[in-house]
Design a protein around this motif. Sequence first.
Motif, PDB file in Angstrom:
ATOM      1  N   LEU A  54      11.994  -6.843  -4.375  1.00 28.33           N
ATOM      2  CA  LEU A  54      10.981  -5.895  -4.250  1.00 28.33           C
ATOM      3  C   LEU A  54      11.634  -4.579  -5.267  1.00 28.33           C
ATOM      4  O   LEU A  54      12.698  -4.531  -5.124  1.00 28.33           O
ATOM      5  CB  LEU A  54      10.653  -5.463  -2.894  1.00 28.33           C
ATOM      6  N   LYS A  55      10.722  -4.319  -6.198  1.00 28.05           N
ATOM      7  CA  LYS A  55      11.375  -3.199  -6.969  1.00 28.05           C
ATOM      8  C   LYS A  55      10.286  -1.977  -7.194  1.00 28.05           C
ATOM      9  O   LYS A  55       8.990  -1.894  -7.154  1.00 28.05           O
ATOM     10  CB  LYS A  55      11.075  -3.741  -8.435  1.00 28.05           C
ATOM     11  N   ASN A  56      11.006  -0.731  -6.516  1.00 30.10           N
ATOM     12  CA  ASN A  56      10.402   0.345  -6.746  1.00 30.10           C
ATOM     13  C   ASN A  56       8.917   0.616  -6.183  1.00 30.10           C
ATOM     14  O   ASN A  56       7.725   1.083  -6.631  1.00 30.10           O
ATOM     15  CB  ASN A  56      10.411   0.809  -8.168  1.00 30.10           C
ATOM     16  N   ILE A  57       8.941   0.071  -4.870  1.00 27.11           N
ATOM     17  CA  ILE A  57       7.537   0.235  -4.244  1.00 27.11           C
ATOM     18  C   ILE A  57       7.292   1.265  -3.229  1.00 27.11           C
ATOM     19  O   ILE A  57       8.086   1.764  -2.756  1.00 27.11           O
ATOM     20  CB  ILE A  57       7.453  -1.272  -3.006  1.00 27.11           C
ATOM     21  N   SER A  58       6.309   2.005  -3.372  1.00 25.73           N
ATOM     22  CA  SER A  58       5.775   3.020  -2.807  1.00 25.73           C
ATOM     23  C   SER A  58       4.376   3.088  -2.008  1.00 25.73           C
ATOM     24  O   SER A  58       3.540   2.609  -2.947  1.00 25.73           O
ATOM     25  CB  SER A  58       5.783   4.445  -3.741  1.00 25.73           C
ATOM     26  N   LEU A  59       4.275   3.357  -0.962  1.00 24.66           N
ATOM     27  CA  LEU A  59       2.954   3.121  -0.347  1.00 24.66           C
ATOM     28  C   LEU A  59       2.790   4.159   0.835  1.00 24.66           C
ATOM     29  O   LEU A  59       3.898   4.522   1.444  1.00 24.66           O
ATOM     30  CB  LEU A  59       2.749   1.882  -0.092  1.00 24.66           C
ATOM     31  N   TYR A  60       1.732   4.536   1.262  1.00 20.53           N
ATOM     32  CA  TYR A  60       1.641   5.179   2.588  1.00 20.53           C
ATOM     33  C   TYR A  60       0.416   4.749   3.345  1.00 20.53           C
ATOM     34  O   TYR A  60      -0.640   4.319   2.633  1.00 20.53           O
ATOM     35  CB  TYR A  60       1.670   6.694   2.487  1.00 20.53           C
ATOM     36  N   LEU A  61       0.411   4.633   4.540  1.00 16.77           N
ATOM     37  CA  LEU A  61      -0.650   4.035   5.378  1.00 16.77           C
ATOM     38  C   LEU A  61      -0.948   5.054   6.371  1.00 16.77           C
ATOM     39  O   LEU A  61      -0.090   5.323   7.108  1.00 16.77           O
ATOM     40  CB  LEU A  61      -0.568   2.645   5.876  1.00 16.77           C
ATOM     41  N   GLU A  62      -2.149   5.406   6.563  1.00 14.97           N
ATOM     42  CA  GLU A  62      -2.413   6.357   7.737  1.00 14.97           C
ATOM     43  C   GLU A  62      -2.883   5.611   8.923  1.00 14.97           C
ATOM     44  O   GLU A  62      -3.304   4.557   8.974  1.00 14.97           O
ATOM     45  CB  GLU A  62      -3.698   7.188   7.115  1.00 14.97           C
ATOM     46  N   LYS A  63      -2.756   6.144  10.100  1.00 15.10           N
ATOM     47  CA  LYS A  63      -3.252   5.655  11.618  1.00 15.10           C
ATOM     48  C   LYS A  63      -4.467   5.209  11.439  1.00 15.10           C
ATOM     49  O   LYS A  63      -5.444   5.573  10.845  1.00 15.10           O
ATOM     50  CB  LYS A  63      -3.233   6.745  12.417  1.00 15.10           C
TER      51      LYS A  63
END
Length: 259
Positions: A54-63
């Motif tokens: 996995l390379k340079n993965i960014s994410l965000y997940l809200e409730k």
Amino acid sequence: NRTTTELELVNVSASWDEGIGELFEKIKQENKANGQPNCDASLFFTNLYITPVLKNISLYLEKGKMLAVAGSTGSGKSSLLMMILGELVPSEGKIRHSGRISFSPQTPWIMPGTIRDAILFGLTYDEYRYTSVIKACQLEEDFALLPEKDKTLLVEGGVTLSGGQRARLGLARAVYKDADLYLLDAPFTHLDIVTEKEIFEKCVCKLMASKTRIVVTSKLEHLKRADKILLLHNGDCYFYGTFSELQAQRPDFSSLLLG
Ligand code: DCP
């Protein structure tokens, strides 16, 4: 908004074969200690084998939101879940999540015992919760055909499950557990298209509507329903965003969903 964010990954990279780097480092140190010339090949092999998964993965997940993780085979989808679970330690970047995880692996582990035990997996039986889960996972029909229903013994002298039954049991087990974050790795394997569609609707979309979920799936219909999509390609983030952004930014994306 940090208070409603359930999961956040910032520039995360990871490799499965970090052990090889350590091994070569050890050989290097041993050579040094023994006064032996260092083997330059170690650097070559280190570079050859330590390919990030996995390379340079960014994410965000809200409730309460659903993230679909898509990509062809070997693109790193399961590895991403392993990283969130803490099984794969990132070499770079940061992972933040706020609590209890329920994980449904691609091949759920079944221990000897009754079907009900396999779903409860050590948790106490709550009739309402249990019934809604087995309904949503379409297990009721399967139980009805068994003489002892969900008290039927599995493995060792009991019934053996079909691939699809095993998959739905694994999903039911993961959903029955109360958690802050659900990781469902390809939960529809071995299911026919109709069953897959129904379980996606009834279980993943409806029953789990308020749950924070990551679903590994490359089905177009599922991507359309997800709040966010991460499309992986050889461990790279090929796309991250909503379905309409996917269509606009990566009109050729469907070629990556095959296989
Ligand atoms: N890998 C590894 N050791 C593991 C798991 C995976 O070396 N314990 C490697 C194999 C692949 C790469 O990591 O080269 C990515 O594998 P994933 O299982 O993460 O890939 P997917 O989940 O995307 O593949 P599939 O759809 O086939 O499950």
